[in-house]
Scaffold this active site. Structure first.
Site, mmCIF file in Angstrom:
data_model
loop_
_atom_site.group_PDB
_atom_site.id
_atom_site.type_symbol
_atom_site.label_atom_id
_atom_site.label_comp_id
_atom_site.label_asym_id
_atom_site.label_seq_id
_atom_site.Cartn_x
_atom_site.Cartn_y
_atom_site.Cartn_z
ATOM 1 N N ASP A 113 1.028 -1.373 0.121
ATOM 2 C CA ASP A 113 -0.014 0.303 0.540
ATOM 3 C C ASP A 113 1.424 1.328 -0.191
ATOM 4 O O ASP A 113 2.016 1.289 0.629
ATOM 5 C CB ASP A 113 -0.551 -0.002 1.389
ATOM 6 C CG ASP A 113 -1.907 -1.252 1.186
ATOM 7 O OD1 ASP A 113 -1.874 -1.970 0.673
ATOM 8 O OD2 ASP A 113 -2.953 -0.607 2.470
ATOM 9 N N HIS A 169 5.069 -7.616 -0.496
ATOM 10 C CA HIS A 169 5.372 -8.330 -0.900
ATOM 11 C C HIS A 169 6.252 -8.460 -2.602
ATOM 12 O O HIS A 169 6.487 -8.016 -2.847
ATOM 13 C CB HIS A 169 4.020 -8.688 -0.825
ATOM 14 C CG HIS A 169 3.101 -8.908 -0.012
ATOM 15 N ND1 HIS A 169 2.527 -9.623 0.897
ATOM 16 C CD2 HIS A 169 2.714 -7.787 0.810
ATOM 17 C CE1 HIS A 169 2.071 -9.180 2.125
ATOM 18 N NE2 HIS A 169 2.047 -8.343 2.134
ATOM 19 N N SER A 256 8.775 5.144 5.272
ATOM 20 C CA SER A 256 9.218 4.255 4.702
ATOM 21 C C SER A 256 9.324 4.109 2.917
ATOM 22 O O SER A 256 8.308 5.362 2.177
ATOM 23 C CB SER A 256 9.510 3.167 4.694
ATOM 24 O OG SER A 256 9.478 2.993 6.583
#
Length: 298
Positions: A113, A169, A256
Site C-alpha cells: 500500500d 510483498h 518508508s
C-alpha cells in the site's frame, strides 16, 4: 499540503500526514535543520524511539493514532486490544480477504500500500528524486555492475507513510537473493524532506536484493529506511522459491520507501500512473492492485 491522485475516484486528495507540522518545521527552519543534522538523522535517535515503540507502554499511542487518521482495523488480523506495543500495531498483518491480488499472471501488481511514482526509459545517472534533484543508481546501491543492467529500464517508487500498511510483498513467483545492507542516515522520506535533502535515498539506511522473477525478469528491489524506522525486517528466505504475493518483509515505525528497478522492455506501466508522475503527483495504490503489464515482445 501533499496532493495525490486517487485512481479509483479519478480525483486528487490531500494526504493526512502524521507529524506534518513537525516535519515542515524541521526541514524548513534554520533551527529545525540544525536539529535534524545533529540529532534527528542519527541512528541513536531512531534506535531509542524504536526501542520505546517496542515496549508495552507505547500501546497507549495506538487508539489516538487510529482515531486521528480514521484507520480501519476490521481488516487487521488482531483487534485493538491484542497489540502488544505500538510497533506491533504499526506492522500489523491484514486478513487474507483485506487485499485482492489481480488474477492475471501478466499483470504487474503493487508490492504494498502507498503512493506510487513510475519512470520509464530511465537514465541511470539522472534518476529523479523530485524536480531539480537527481541521483544515480550506482550511488544508491554501490554496485556499478549490477546497476548497469537496468539502463533504459523502468523505476517504480512506492512511498509508505506512517498510516499505511507496512508490509511489502513479492510481485511475482521466483527466487530472491540475500539482501545487501548499506548503512546511512535516517532522514524523512516525506515529499517535504525530498525537496530539501539532495540524494536523500543515497544518504539513508537501505537494503537491496535481486529478485529473479518468473515473468518480469531480474528485479532490483531497494528498501529505504527513514526517520524513526528502527528496522527493515526481511522475512523471506534467500534462494528459496516464493509465490506471487508472498511477504518479503516489513518496516517498523516510520515512513518508508521501496524502489523497484526493471530491465528494459520487461514491463509497461499503466498510463494513468505514468501521466500522474509526469504531472508531479503520486498515485495511491493497494497491495495486489494492477499497476502495469508484462511487456509483450513482437
Amino acid at each position: 499540503m501533499i496532493k495525490y491522485y486517487d485512481r479509483k475516484t479519478q480525483t486528487y486528495q490531500i494526504e493526512k500526514v502524521a507529524g506534518e507540522k513537525m516535519i515542515r518545521w524541521t526541514y524548513s527552519s534554520p533551527v529545525g535543520m540544525r536539529l535534524l543534522e545533529t540529532v534527528v538523522k542519527k541512528r541513536m535517535c531512531s534506535s531509542f524511539y524504536g526501542w520505546y515503540l517496542d515496549r508495552p507502554i507505547s500501546r497507549r499511542k495506538i487508539h489516538p493514532f487510529v482515531c486521528k487518521f480514521d484507520l480501519d482495523l476490521s481488516i487487521a488480523e488482531k483487534n485493538l486490544k491484542e497489540f502488544s506495543s505500538f510497533n506491533d500495531f504499526f506492522y500489523r498483518k491484514l486478513k487474507p480477504s483485506a487485499r485482492s491480488i489481480d488474477p492475471c499472471q501478466d499483470s504487474l501488481i503493487s508490492l504494498g500500500d502507498g503512493k506510487l511514482l513510475a519512470y520509464e526509459d530511465i537514465d541511470l545517472d539522472c534518476l529523479v528524486q523530485v524536480k531539480g534533484l537527481t541521483y544515480s543508481l550506482k550511488e544508491l546501491i554501490k554496485d556499478p555492475e549490477t546497476a548497469s543492467k537496468y539502463k533504459r529500464g523502468t523505476c517504480l517508487i512506492l512511498r509508505l507513510c506512517p498510516t499505511d500498511y507496512h508490509r511489502f510483498h513479492f510481485i511475482d513467483s521466483g527466487i530472491c537473493e540475500p539482501s545487501h545492507r548499506i548503512k546511512g542516515s535516517y532522514y524523512s522520506v516525506n515529499p517535504v524532506a525530498l525537496q530539501k535533502v539532495a540524494k536523500l535515498f543515497c544518504e539513508n539506511k537501505r537494503e537491496w536484493s535481486i529478485f529473479h522473477s518468473d515473468h518480469f525478469g531480474d528485479i532490483l528491489t531497494i528498501e529505504v529506511g527513514a526517520t524513526f524506522v528502527g528496522s527493515i525486517i526481511q522475512s523471506y528466505t534467500p534462494h528459496q522459491p516464493v509465490a506471487r504475493g508472498d511477504e518479503k518483509g516489513y518496516f517498523k515505525f516510520g515512513g518508508s520507501t521501496v524502489l523497484l528497478f526493471f530491465e528494459e522492455n520487461k514491463i509497461k506501466i499503466d498510463p494513468d500512473i505514468v501521466e500522474q508522475t509526469k504531472l508531479g503527483y503520486e498515485t495511491y495504490v493497494l497491495f495486489g492492485e494492477k499497476v502495469g503489464v508484462r511487456h509483450k515482445r513482437r
